[in-house]
Design an enzyme around this catalytic site. Structure first.
Site, mmCIF file in Angstrom:
data_model
loop_
_atom_site.group_PDB
_atom_site.id
_atom_site.type_symbol
_atom_site.label_atom_id
_atom_site.label_comp_id
_atom_site.label_asym_id
_atom_site.label_seq_id
_atom_site.Cartn_x
_atom_site.Cartn_y
_atom_site.Cartn_z
ATOM 1 N N SER A 80 0.831 -1.199 0.000
ATOM 2 C CA SER A 80 0.000 0.000 0.000
ATOM 3 C C SER A 80 0.867 1.250 0.000
ATOM 4 O O SER A 80 2.086 1.163 0.035
ATOM 5 C CB SER A 80 -0.899 0.008 1.224
ATOM 6 O OG SER A 80 -0.116 0.262 2.376
ATOM 7 N N LYS A 81 0.206 2.376 -0.023
ATOM 8 C CA LYS A 81 0.936 3.654 -0.162
ATOM 9 C C LYS A 81 2.046 3.825 0.851
ATOM 10 O O LYS A 81 3.062 4.438 0.579
ATOM 11 C CB LYS A 81 -0.006 4.864 -0.032
ATOM 12 C CG LYS A 81 -1.217 4.819 -0.896
ATOM 13 C CD LYS A 81 -2.462 4.466 -0.077
ATOM 14 C CE LYS A 81 -3.084 3.193 -0.619
ATOM 15 N NZ LYS A 81 -3.848 2.389 0.317
#
Length: 493
Positions: free
Chosen positions: A249-250
RNA sequence: GCCCCUAUCGUCUAGCCUGGUCUAGGACACAGGCCUUUCAAGCCUGGUACAUGGGUUCAAAUCCCGUUAGGGGCACCA
């Protein structure tokens, strides 16, 4: 049978590199089987709709060369390819289910649902599910005109088997499958209804999607049964993880296709890397670098691993570097220009007389680049003025300031007298000079490197100086000379 | 918690289906060396892995079961 696969993103933002890996598998499988690759937009959640998302998705796919045969932009025989434009279809299909007794209307309020769930939790129920309140109401008990949802009437007994191409039959007990909402109260279908209806109507042959869908697949299998349709082949591929083993994820860093593009990763390198995440040719084939064509010739969907893979930025960097090194210089130049321009080092458009310099610089850095963006840090001193290095930095290894000063002065003389100011011409006299001064080549050249670049680490010296030009090189040397002179004066020499 | 999936070097993986050829191969990363004007690149060398317990078998990384660990899922989100 015609192979037809699809990528069905919901337009909620920038496509995630993990999802794109799955797209790569889909695309390779379609292309190598003479099949069709379809893009379908699953925008049935109105609250999450993001305006530019579809465009960004399309751009990302195009950048990687993952072309599609049918999609919202180009249409196709089974359109429309945007779910929000297919609402009547879902309505019709859900009515069919209602008639067959495979679905029922439910007017339980969200509040009641929430309360039920809380009670179940409090009672220690393992998996909170809908309690079936409306399941067996007499037909007509809930008017089609009042607000309600439509639920799937999952059999209470028995089990549902998901045949997965990679892992065989996966069995689920029906009693743990919830009566999934098929049609929301706003008239939009849920994912589960829409995906089944569309995959069937669009004649999808293989659903290649991430692992996270496996546990909702029995609901889909039941829907296929309810409709009396033959399900496609399910292929669940592993998720892509971050360094910490969690779903990428980010917070793991660059994660969208756009991120990688901006950092100067090559699309062909990214494609190569993504294809190798969870797949390897095997059977003694130890290649790591695959062109698109080689991938097409070698990839085998059935060889995809079942365990999740950690996304390795290190390995991506390496692959990208390999591609950069293998690239034609003119092609590399072309790709580098936008990065120089974005950093303000090169004007846009590129002045024609500048091309020569740029072409000179490319070979100096080609084998030093991991990402195209690295060119900025590596070459800025060639294009812009540098700060005069602090005098201490100009003192050569195992040398006194005075010796360093003398070296700088001698270099100025040599460079001034050069007939041609190019790398090949300047090297022999400079080497000679080092000898004359009783210095090792490295001692002398390092002083020159710092003086002309204000860096201790830089691309090859002579080529760089050639690109900088005689005039500016001499200017920098003379500033270095001043700095050293001052240093000497300020100390007790 | 429940359901499902998975399990070979730090990481990506080959090998597993069709047990012996595996004292487990490659790549990235890492360490050392060579080359060398710095840094890279290149070349050479090195260390590190079959999660665990039980079976089956003459023989198991390979087959079976348990355990453990990791992941995913349990929405009027996809």
């Amino acid at each position: 049978m015609t192979i037809r696969v699809r990528f069905a993103p919901s337009p909620t933002g920038n496509p995630h590199i993990g999802n794109i890996r799955t797209v790569v598998f889909n695309w390779l499988f379609a292309r190598q089987n003479n099949g069709k690759f379809i893009l379908r937009i699953e925008d049935t959640d109105r609250s999450r709709y993001t305006p530019n998302a579809v465009q960004i998705i399309e751009e990302s796919l195009r950048w990687l060369g993952l072309d599609w045969d049918e999609g919202p932009d180009i249409g196709g025989p089974y359109g429309p390819y945007t779910q929000s434009k297919r609402l009547p279809l879902y309505q019709e299909k859900v009515n069919e289910l209602l008639e067959k007794g495979w679905a029922y209307r439910c007017n339980c309020t969200p509040e009641r649902l929430k309360a039920v769930k809380e009670m179940q939790r409090a009672a220690g129920v393992d998996t909170p599910m809908y309690d079936g309140h409306c399941r067996d109401l007499p037909p007509g008990a809930i008017s089609p005109d009042e607000p309600h949802v439509i639920r799937l009437k999952v059999p209470r007994e028995g089990e549902t088997i998901v045949p997965d191409m990679l892992r065989g039959a996966v069995t689920f007990e029906n009693q743990r499958i919830d009566d999934q909402i098929l049609l929301k109260s706003d008239g939009f279908p849920t994912y589960h209804l829409a995906v089944v209806v569309d995959d069937h109507l669009m004649q999808i042959s293989h659903i290649i999607r991430a692992d996270e869908w496996l546990s909702s697949t029995p609901k889909h299998v039941i829907l296929y049964q309810a409709f009396d349709w033959t399900p496609p082949t399910f292929v669940h591929v592993p998720l892509v993880m971050g360094k910490d083993g969690q779903k990428l994820s980010k917070r793991h860093g660059a994660v969208s296709v756009a991120d990688f593009r901006q950092q100067g990763y090559l699309p062909e390198a990214v494609l190569n890397f993504l294809a190798m995440l969870g797949w390897a040719p095997g059977e003694g084939d130890e290649r790591e670098i695959f062109t698109r064509e080689e991938l097409l010739a070698t990839f085998e969907l059935s060889r995809v691993k079942l365990s999740s893979a950690v996304f390795s930025y290190d390995k991506l960097d390496w692959i990208n570097g390999v591609y950069i090194r293998n690239m034609e210089k003119s092609e590399l130049l072309k790709r580098l220009v936008p990065f120089w321009q974005a950093a303000g080092l090169v004007p846009s458009p590129v002045p024609s007389e500048m091309f020569e310099t740029l072409a000179q610089v490319v070979p100096l850095i080609q084998e030093r680049l991991k990402r195209l963006k690295d060119v900025v840090e590596l070459t800025d001193f060639i294009f812009t003025e540098i700060e005069t290095p602090p005098a201490e930095k100009l003192v050569g290894k195992k040398m006194t300031p005075l010796e360093s000063l003398e070296a700088v002065q001698a270099m100025q003389t040599v460079l001034s007298n050069l007939v041609n100011f190019d790398a090949a011409t300047m090297e022999p006299p400079l080497r000679q000079l080092a000898q004359d001064l009783g210095l090792k080549a490295g001692q002398l050249f390092n002083i020159m490197r710092v003086a002309t670049s204000n860096k201790r680490v830089a691309p090859p010296l002579f080529g760089s100086i050639e690109a900088i030009g005689r005039k500016r090189t001499l200017q920098r040397l003379s500033r270095a000379e001043e700095a050293l002179t001052q240093l000497i004066a300020s100390e007790k020499y």
